[in-house]
Design an enzyme around this catalytic site. Structure first.
Site: not given
Ligand code: FPP
Length: 246
Positions: A21, A38, A132
């Site tokens: 956020d 962004h 991952l």
């Protein structure tokens, strides 16, 4: 002992989730458009995924676009929809070098065709990787995820493939997008908001929650280690008692 060494000498969570956020607020603070936030946020996602992989975290789930984000201005949606394509070089480059697999969780049927194709392609091309698992939650909402799972289970019940007693926590788990991932240990939300916002509601049942003030583009390696240090100091009881009974 340094913060990093202290953290690395203790239990490293298997699966962490992040609500990334504050991209817009971070950009506004430096006089830039929200889309710049962004852009920086997605670069940061690449960096943090690499750190998670380096220290042996098995899965990282990130909230990149929610089922409610469609109500944002069209220009911003268009920008967010273009991010997976922008990330393509990372998927093929740095992530390939580091054996990082990428999956997308969410509805998948409301994106522009090009985005849908890219998502399928990335999942397919990275599926044998052993490092991952980066789970990008994109057009994701927990209500939708749970309802879709319940509908699938109901269909099986109606057909007679399962009995009422077969509907267990494990069966529900097997009908969620995260069915392949380890149990969720930790949720981090950046930017000071203390809400879950329809993210991984089922998976969060016994996770630790950490809310940090930094906006997502400023959440760097050091901030991640500070959050892990905080996590390691917690006493997870899963509804039971502490071992020392104090
Ligand atoms: C929340 O900040 C952030 C988002 C809605 C988008 C997050 C997306 C990324 C970091 C990149 C995702 C990458 C890929 C490859 C899909 P906000 O805009 O709500 O910020 P604000 O609360 O300050 O307005």
């Amino acid at each position: 002992m340094s913060l990093e060494n202290r953290v690395l000498s203790k239990y490293i969570p298997e699966h962490i989730a992040i609500i990334m956020d504050g991209n817009g607020r971070w950009a506004k603070r430096i006089g830039m458009p929200r889309t710049f936030g962004h852009k920086k946020g997605s670069e940061n996602l690449k960096d943090i995924a690499l750190v998670c992989n380096e220290i042996g975290i098995k899965a990282l789930s990130v909230y990149a676009f929610s089922t409610e984000n469609w109500s944002r201005p069209k220009a911003e949606i268009d920008y967010l929809m273009a991010l997976p394509a922008e990330f393509k070089e990372v998927f093929k480059g740095k992530f390939k070098d580091n054996d990082i697999r990428v999956i997308f969780s969410g509805r998948k049927d409301r994106f522009p065709k090009k985005v849908q194709e890219l998502i399928i392609d990335v999942e397919e091309k990275t599926k044998e990787r052993k490092g991952l698992i980066l789970n990008i939650c994109f057009d994701y909402g927990s209500y939708t995820e749970i309802l879709d799972g319940v509908k699938e289970i109901s269909k099986k019940f109606k057909k007679g493939d399962i009995k009422l007693d077969d509907i267990t926590e494990d069966l529900m788990h097997d009908h969620l997008y995260t069915r392949e991932l380890p149990r969720l240990d930790l949720l981090i939300r950046t930017s000071g908001e203390e809400r879950i916002s329809n993210f991984l509601l089922w998976q969060l049942a016994y996770s630790e929650l950490i809310f940090v003030k930094k906006h997502w583009p400023a959440f760097n390696r050091k901030e991640l280690f500070k959050a892990l240090d905080n996590f390691q100091k917690r006493n997870r009881r899963f509804g039971g008692l502490k071992e020392d009974k104090s």
